[in-house]
Design a protein around this motif. Structure first.
Motif, short mmCIF file in Angstrom:
data_model
loop_
_atom_site.label_atom_id
_atom_site.label_comp_id
_atom_site.label_asym_id
_atom_site.label_seq_id
_atom_site.Cartn_x
_atom_site.Cartn_y
_atom_site.Cartn_z
N ASN A 65 30.94 15.65 41.94
CA ASN A 65 31.00 15.18 40.34
C ASN A 65 32.39 14.65 40.01
O ASN A 65 32.43 13.80 39.18
N GLU A 66 33.41 15.04 41.07
CA GLU A 66 34.56 14.39 40.39
C GLU A 66 35.15 13.39 41.46
O GLU A 66 36.12 12.53 41.08
N HIS A 67 34.71 13.19 42.43
CA HIS A 67 35.15 12.16 43.52
C HIS A 67 34.30 11.20 44.00
O HIS A 67 34.38 10.48 44.81
N GLY A 68 33.03 10.86 43.58
CA GLY A 68 32.27 10.30 43.61
C GLY A 68 31.47 10.13 44.84
O GLY A 68 30.99 9.03 45.37
N VAL A 69 31.50 10.97 45.64
CA VAL A 69 30.66 11.08 47.07
C VAL A 69 29.29 11.31 47.00
O VAL A 69 28.59 11.80 46.02
N THR A 70 28.52 10.60 47.64
CA THR A 70 27.18 10.52 47.72
C THR A 70 26.82 11.49 48.85
O THR A 70 27.02 11.29 49.99
N ALA A 71 25.95 12.49 48.24
CA ALA A 71 25.84 13.62 49.45
C ALA A 71 24.22 13.39 49.90
O ALA A 71 23.43 13.16 49.02
N HIS A 72 24.04 13.53 51.24
CA HIS A 72 22.82 13.55 51.80
C HIS A 72 22.46 14.66 52.49
O HIS A 72 23.24 15.16 53.28
N SER A 73 21.25 15.28 52.32
CA SER A 73 21.07 16.56 52.67
C SER A 73 20.86 16.52 54.15
O SER A 73 20.85 17.50 54.95
N ALA A 74 20.20 15.58 54.60
CA ALA A 74 19.64 15.53 56.13
C ALA A 74 19.79 14.14 56.61
O ALA A 74 19.87 13.11 55.92
N PHE A 75 20.17 13.93 58.00
CA PHE A 75 20.00 12.73 58.52
C PHE A 75 18.51 11.91 58.60
O PHE A 75 17.61 12.94 58.56
N PRO A 76 18.23 10.78 58.77
CA PRO A 76 17.07 10.06 59.10
C PRO A 76 16.36 10.99 60.17
O PRO A 76 17.07 11.15 61.18
N ASP A 77 14.91 10.89 60.07
CA ASP A 77 14.14 11.41 61.19
C ASP A 77 14.52 10.93 62.52
O ASP A 77 14.63 11.75 63.58
N SER A 78 14.74 9.40 62.66
CA SER A 78 14.98 8.98 63.74
C SER A 78 16.29 9.41 64.72
O SER A 78 16.31 9.70 65.57
N ILE A 79 17.28 9.82 63.72
CA ILE A 79 18.47 10.51 64.31
C ILE A 79 18.23 11.92 64.77
O ILE A 79 18.69 12.25 65.71
N LEU A 80 17.62 12.55 63.77
CA LEU A 80 17.16 14.01 64.24
C LEU A 80 16.78 14.01 65.37
O LEU A 80 16.69 14.87 66.27
#
Length: 369
Positions: free
Chosen positions: A293-308
């Motif tokens: 909210n204050e620093h403009g970070v884009t949060a991704h909850s999980a890596f793509p399935d191919s990486i997992l």
């Protein structure tokens, strides 16, 4: 705490502590002073604060009979030489993470975090009730030291990247800071992996020496300022599902203590394992909200399935290699870990996960009030 204020506080603490760096253990009127070296910066959220609090609790609980003097990263020795300081007698204690020393024994990595391995509760169950501590003691006996679980970060974040990852192809050749068995998994996946102490990571990202890095999670990462140089943040790690810190003590000096002081050290470590976990649980989500909210970070909850999926395949390949190790103690450590995980996951996946899935699906607190 922003990066600049954190580093100012750290620098002041370093200067203050440096005057006592070469002091020898003191014994006066029945009181003993031990030196603890850590891998963390001074006043570092969660981990560094936990190490300082552990020292203060031991000092208070023993009524000063055993006073612990803390030297943070770089004050007595570099961060990643903390264990060596205990082994060579420069310090009586170190506070860090066992996987930092996997060059001494691969088996030590199992007592910090294993890719797709134990959660923190599972790890504590293995160490305390399923033979893990006894195996850990055997490994450290080779170096004249003894380890205790001393902190718990829970499941860590996956790391900071320049861009959103779309698949396994994005990993190839990536220069990535990540330690332990997890680092070996990312390397098998195609990354170029290195380990750096906490205080060195920001500059490596800023200068482009590193493309990406993971450390712990939002609480620590906000203080380290990673959001200033990377904006894509993966909030769930598959390589560090329940990271533990350790307190290591000189075994001969520990065993020379009266039994009540030995017990105090053990009990304080166990209390701090849970205290640090609560600290991270309370402050990680708040820090993540600040990052977004204050620093403009884009949060991704999980890596793509191919990486997992590639990570899971690499983790199984790595565990197979360790289970085939020519070192009997490393092999036995891995066997005990795998056997215990197969028992413990019945509770975690059959009970805990079932509840969490139900809560997520049916219990929306926004409906209240």
């Amino acid at each position: 705490m922003d990066r600049r204020s954190f580093l100012r506080t750290s620098a002041v603490g370093t200067a203050a502590a440096a005057t006592g760096t070469l002091a020898a253990p003191a014994i006066a009127q029945g009181n003993t002073t031990w030196r603890m070296v850590t891998t963390w910066p001074r006043n570092f959220p969660g981990l560094g604060v936990g190490a300082q609090r552990l020292a203060e609790r031991i000092t208070a609980a023993t009524d000063g009979q055993l006073t612990i003097q803390v030297f943070t990263a770089g004050e007595m020795v570099p961060a990643l030489q903390s264990l060596d300081a205990v082994i060579d007698g420069s310090a009586e204690m170190s506070h860090g993470a066992a996987y930092y020393w996997q060059n001494k024994s691969v088996g030590l990595s199992f007592f910090t975090g294993v890719p797709y391995g134990m959660t923190s509760r599972e790890l504590a169950a293995w160490v305390r009730y399923m033979g893990g501590q006894e195996i850990w003691d055997e490994i450290y006996d080779q170096f004249g030291v003894k380890g205790f679980l001393s902190g718990d970060t829970g499941t860590q974040a996956g790391g900071w990247f320049s861009n959103e990852l779309t698949g396994i192809d994005d990993v190839q050749g990536m220069r990535f800071r990540t330690p332990g068995l997890g680092g070996q998994v990312w390397q098998k996946m195609g990354a170029s992996v290195t380990n750096l102490a906490a205080g060195e990571i920001f500059a490596a990202l800023q200068t482009g020496t590193l493309d990406a890095a993971e450390f712990v999670g939002p609480y620590n990462d906000l203080a380290l300022g990673f959001h200033q140089v990377r904006k894509h943040y993966y909030t769930s790690s598959f390589i560090e599902p329940g990271l533990a810190t350790e307190l290591v003590v000189d075994k001969a000096k520990f065993e020379a203590l009266p039994s009540n002081l030995q017990r105090i050290i053990e009990d304080v470590c166990q209390a701090e394992y849970d205290q640090v976990a609560s600290d991270f649980y309370a402050n990680d989500p708040r820090a993540l909200a600040t990052l977004v909210n204050e620093h403009g970070v884009t949060a991704h909850s999980a890596f793509p399935d191919s990486i997992l999926e590639a990570g899971a395949d690499a983790a199984k390949e790595l565990l197979t290699e360790i289970l085939d190790s020519n070192d009997p103690l490393t092999k036995r450590t891995a066997e005990s870990f795998v056997e215990s995980l197969n028992i413990l996951r019945a509770r975690t996946e059959g009970t805990d996960k079932t509840f969490l899935d139900a809560r997520e699906r049916f219990f929306d607190l926004d409906d209240l009030g």
